[in-house]
Design a protein around this motif. Structure first.
Motif, mmCIF file in Angstrom:
data_model
loop_
_atom_site.group_PDB
_atom_site.id
_atom_site.type_symbol
_atom_site.label_atom_id
_atom_site.label_comp_id
_atom_site.label_asym_id
_atom_site.label_seq_id
_atom_site.Cartn_x
_atom_site.Cartn_y
_atom_site.Cartn_z
ATOM 1 N N TYR A 211 0.839 -1.203 0.000
ATOM 2 C CA TYR A 211 0.000 0.000 0.000
ATOM 3 C C TYR A 211 0.876 1.256 0.000
ATOM 4 O O TYR A 211 0.635 2.197 -0.770
ATOM 5 N N ALA A 212 1.888 1.275 0.862
ATOM 6 C CA ALA A 212 2.786 2.431 0.920
ATOM 7 C C ALA A 212 3.530 2.604 -0.398
ATOM 8 O O ALA A 212 3.717 3.735 -0.879
ATOM 9 N N LYS A 213 3.916 1.486 -0.989
ATOM 10 C CA LYS A 213 4.616 1.542 -2.285
ATOM 11 C C LYS A 213 3.705 2.092 -3.367
ATOM 12 O O LYS A 213 4.124 2.879 -4.222
ATOM 13 N N LEU A 214 2.421 1.703 -3.325
ATOM 14 C CA LEU A 214 1.455 2.189 -4.314
ATOM 15 C C LEU A 214 1.293 3.695 -4.212
ATOM 16 O O LEU A 214 1.299 4.406 -5.229
ATOM 17 N N LEU A 215 1.135 4.210 -3.003
ATOM 18 C CA LEU A 215 0.908 5.642 -2.827
ATOM 19 C C LEU A 215 2.149 6.467 -3.140
ATOM 20 O O LEU A 215 2.069 7.478 -3.832
ATOM 21 N N THR A 216 3.281 6.046 -2.609
ATOM 22 C CA THR A 216 4.501 6.846 -2.784
ATOM 23 C C THR A 216 5.109 6.703 -4.173
ATOM 24 O O THR A 216 5.914 7.550 -4.587
ATOM 25 N N GLY A 217 4.740 5.658 -4.900
ATOM 26 C CA GLY A 217 5.326 5.434 -6.225
ATOM 27 C C GLY A 217 4.450 5.880 -7.377
ATOM 28 O O GLY A 217 4.812 5.677 -8.541
ATOM 29 N N ASN A 218 3.305 6.476 -7.079
ATOM 30 C CA ASN A 218 2.384 6.894 -8.132
ATOM 31 C C ASN A 218 2.128 8.391 -8.009
ATOM 32 O O ASN A 218 1.653 8.869 -6.984
ATOM 33 N N ARG A 219 2.395 9.133 -9.072
ATOM 34 C CA ARG A 219 2.319 10.592 -9.020
ATOM 35 C C ARG A 219 0.905 11.096 -8.729
ATOM 36 O O ARG A 219 0.735 12.174 -8.150
ATOM 37 N N ARG A 220 -0.119 10.316 -9.081
ATOM 38 C CA ARG A 220 -1.471 10.815 -8.872
ATOM 39 C C ARG A 220 -1.819 10.899 -7.387
ATOM 40 O O ARG A 220 -2.764 11.584 -7.000
ATOM 41 N N TYR A 221 -1.066 10.191 -6.556
ATOM 42 C CA TYR A 221 -1.292 10.246 -5.106
ATOM 43 C C TYR A 221 -0.313 11.198 -4.414
ATOM 44 O O TYR A 221 -0.253 11.228 -3.179
ATOM 45 N N ALA A 222 0.431 11.981 -5.191
ATOM 46 C CA ALA A 222 1.478 12.830 -4.626
ATOM 47 C C ALA A 222 0.935 13.820 -3.596
ATOM 48 O O ALA A 222 1.535 14.018 -2.532
ATOM 49 N N GLN A 223 -0.210 14.443 -3.885
ATOM 50 C CA GLN A 223 -0.775 15.420 -2.939
ATOM 51 C C GLN A 223 -1.205 14.742 -1.640
ATOM 52 O O GLN A 223 -0.983 15.278 -0.552
ATOM 53 N N ALA A 224 -1.800 13.578 -1.755
ATOM 54 C CA ALA A 224 -2.233 12.857 -0.553
ATOM 55 C C ALA A 224 -1.028 12.474 0.295
ATOM 56 O O ALA A 224 -1.051 12.589 1.529
ATOM 57 N N VAL A 225 0.034 12.027 -0.357
ATOM 58 C CA VAL A 225 1.251 11.645 0.364
ATOM 59 C C VAL A 225 1.875 12.850 1.051
ATOM 60 O O VAL A 225 2.302 12.776 2.205
ATOM 61 N N ASP A 226 1.938 13.989 0.336
ATOM 62 C CA ASP A 226 2.516 15.204 0.920
ATOM 63 C C ASP A 226 1.719 15.650 2.146
ATOM 64 O O ASP A 226 2.294 16.028 3.180
ATOM 65 N N VAL A 227 0.404 15.620 2.037
ATOM 66 C CA VAL A 227 -0.452 16.011 3.155
ATOM 67 C C VAL A 227 -0.213 15.093 4.348
ATOM 68 O O VAL A 227 -0.110 15.543 5.500
ATOM 69 N N ALA A 228 -0.119 13.794 4.079
ATOM 70 C CA ALA A 228 0.083 12.833 5.154
ATOM 71 C C ALA A 228 1.430 13.037 5.836
ATOM 72 O O ALA A 228 1.529 13.046 7.069
ATOM 73 N N ARG A 229 2.470 13.186 5.053
ATOM 74 C CA ARG A 229 3.815 13.339 5.615
ATOM 75 C C ARG A 229 3.974 14.633 6.395
ATOM 76 O O ARG A 229 4.786 14.710 7.323
ATOM 77 N N GLN A 230 3.209 15.650 6.033
ATOM 78 C CA GLN A 230 3.286 16.922 6.742
ATOM 79 C C GLN A 230 2.443 16.924 8.015
ATOM 80 O O GLN A 230 2.461 17.889 8.772
ATOM 81 N N GLY A 231 1.716 15.827 8.231
ATOM 82 C CA GLY A 231 0.913 15.731 9.441
ATOM 83 C C GLY A 231 -0.333 16.579 9.410
ATOM 84 O O GLY A 231 -0.845 16.969 10.466
ATOM 85 N N ASP A 232 -0.846 16.870 8.200
ATOM 86 C CA ASP A 232 -2.070 17.656 8.094
ATOM 87 C C ASP A 232 -3.279 16.819 8.520
ATOM 88 O O ASP A 232 -3.160 15.666 8.902
ATOM 89 N N SER A 233 -4.453 17.390 8.406
ATOM 90 C CA SER A 233 -5.656 16.761 8.941
ATOM 91 C C SER A 233 -6.033 15.488 8.196
ATOM 92 O O SER A 233 -5.676 15.294 7.026
ATOM 93 N N ALA A 234 -6.770 14.643 8.895
ATOM 94 C CA ALA A 234 -7.270 13.417 8.291
ATOM 95 C C ALA A 234 -8.206 13.739 7.128
ATOM 96 O O ALA A 234 -8.211 13.048 6.104
ATOM 97 N N GLN A 235 -9.003 14.804 7.291
ATOM 98 C CA GLN A 235 -9.950 15.175 6.243
ATOM 99 C C GLN A 235 -9.226 15.534 4.956
ATOM 100 O O GLN A 235 -9.655 15.157 3.858
#
Length: 292
Positions: A232-256
């Motif tokens: 799952y982590a490989k799918l998100l971090t290795g696919n550009r379409r999930y880049a914004q979601a990954v950035d938000v997660a790594r920055q500790g932003d909100s769950a929403q």
């Protein structure tokens, strides 16, 4: 008290009553506690039987689910305390635990999982915090794997645990391979043309133009739950379409925000996926605090 809390067979009043009885008559209190644990176990068995197949999403609603839960609780109660049943064995174990010299831990009983012993908060204490047993067990079982993958990927363990919980109904809806083995697919990742590993064919619900439809789809299968977290982590971090979601997660932003970007990227077809996932993330955080 809601149906989830009542499914634990413990509420604060029952807990206080059991404590008072233990002070007066330890043997009787042990017998009652054994019945309570058996009731919990039987209720969980009924839930897992109900979850043997994935919900269609077409006929189920909150009222029907509540009715099913109440019926399961009645069955569990009727099967509890029978002569020679599970409560007798539990009673013997509890009696041993009360014997002098028996090692104990401040965190309560221990759960064996994959050869590792993990401290579990006492069941009555979780009940008072409205933590359903299957929710606590799911987080305890997969917490180490989520934290290990967090170290590798930077994705928050809370977010990963919550998404796995949402996709599997807290572990109650399990995919099976053709030979009946657990597919260990905790994130609903499908087996596309590039997937060369094992697969599980499952009838599931997809939303097409906002309308739910039953389809048979192929999903990835793994040797262990840990492999599922890692893929799952490989799918998100290795696919550009999930880049914004990954950035938000790594920055500790909100769950929403994380859930919103994940849905926007097309992770799921359910139009309510983001709001549902955000709620489960918040629940996961709350439960982990209760277990701490």
């Amino acid at each position: 008290m809601n149906t989830q809390a009542s499914s634990l067979a413990f509420d604060s009043q029952a807990t206080q009553s059991l404590r008072a009885r233990a002070a007066r008559d330890p043997a009787a209190a042990t017998k009652e506690a054994a019945k309570q644990f058996e009731s919990l176990f039987m209720n969980e068995v009924m839930k897992r039987m109900r979850a043997a197949t994935l919900e269609s999403g077409l006929m189920e609603n909150r009222l029907s689910q509540m009715g099913t839960e109440m019926l399961d609780q009645q069955f569990a109660t009727s099967l509890t305390g029978l002569p020679g049943g599970l409560s007798a064995a539990i009673e013997r174990q509890l009696a041993k635990g009360m014997s002098p010299g028996m090692p104990t831990t401040a965190a309560g009983p221990q759960l064996e999982d994959g050869g590792l012993t993990k401290a579990a908060a006492p069941l009555p204490e979780l009940a008072k915090k409205n933590v359903p047993a299957h929710v606590a067990q799911f987080i305890q079982r997969h917490g180490d794997a989520a934290r290990a993958v967090q170290q590798e990927s930077g994705l928050p363990a809370d977010f990963m645990l919550a998404q796995a919980a949402h996709e599997t109904g807290w572990g109650r809806a399990k995919m099976k391979t053709r030979d009946g083995q657990d597919a260990n697919n905790l994130f609903g990742i499908k087996a596309g043309p590039g997937w060369t590993g094992k697969v599980a064919e499952v009838t599931t619900t997809e939303f097409v133009n906002g309308e739910p439809r039953k389809v048979v789809a192929k999903f990835r299968a793994y040797d262990s739950p840990e492999d599922s977290f890692r893929d799952y982590a490989k799918l998100l971090t290795g696919n550009r379409r999930y880049a914004q979601a990954v950035d938000v997660a790594r920055q500790g932003d909100s769950a929403q925000a994380f859930a919103k970007h994940l849905q926007k990227a097309g992770y799921a077809t359910d139009p309510e996926y983001a709001s549902k996932l955000a709620k489960v993330i918040n629940t996961t955080v709350r439960v982990q605090r209760a277990l701490a």
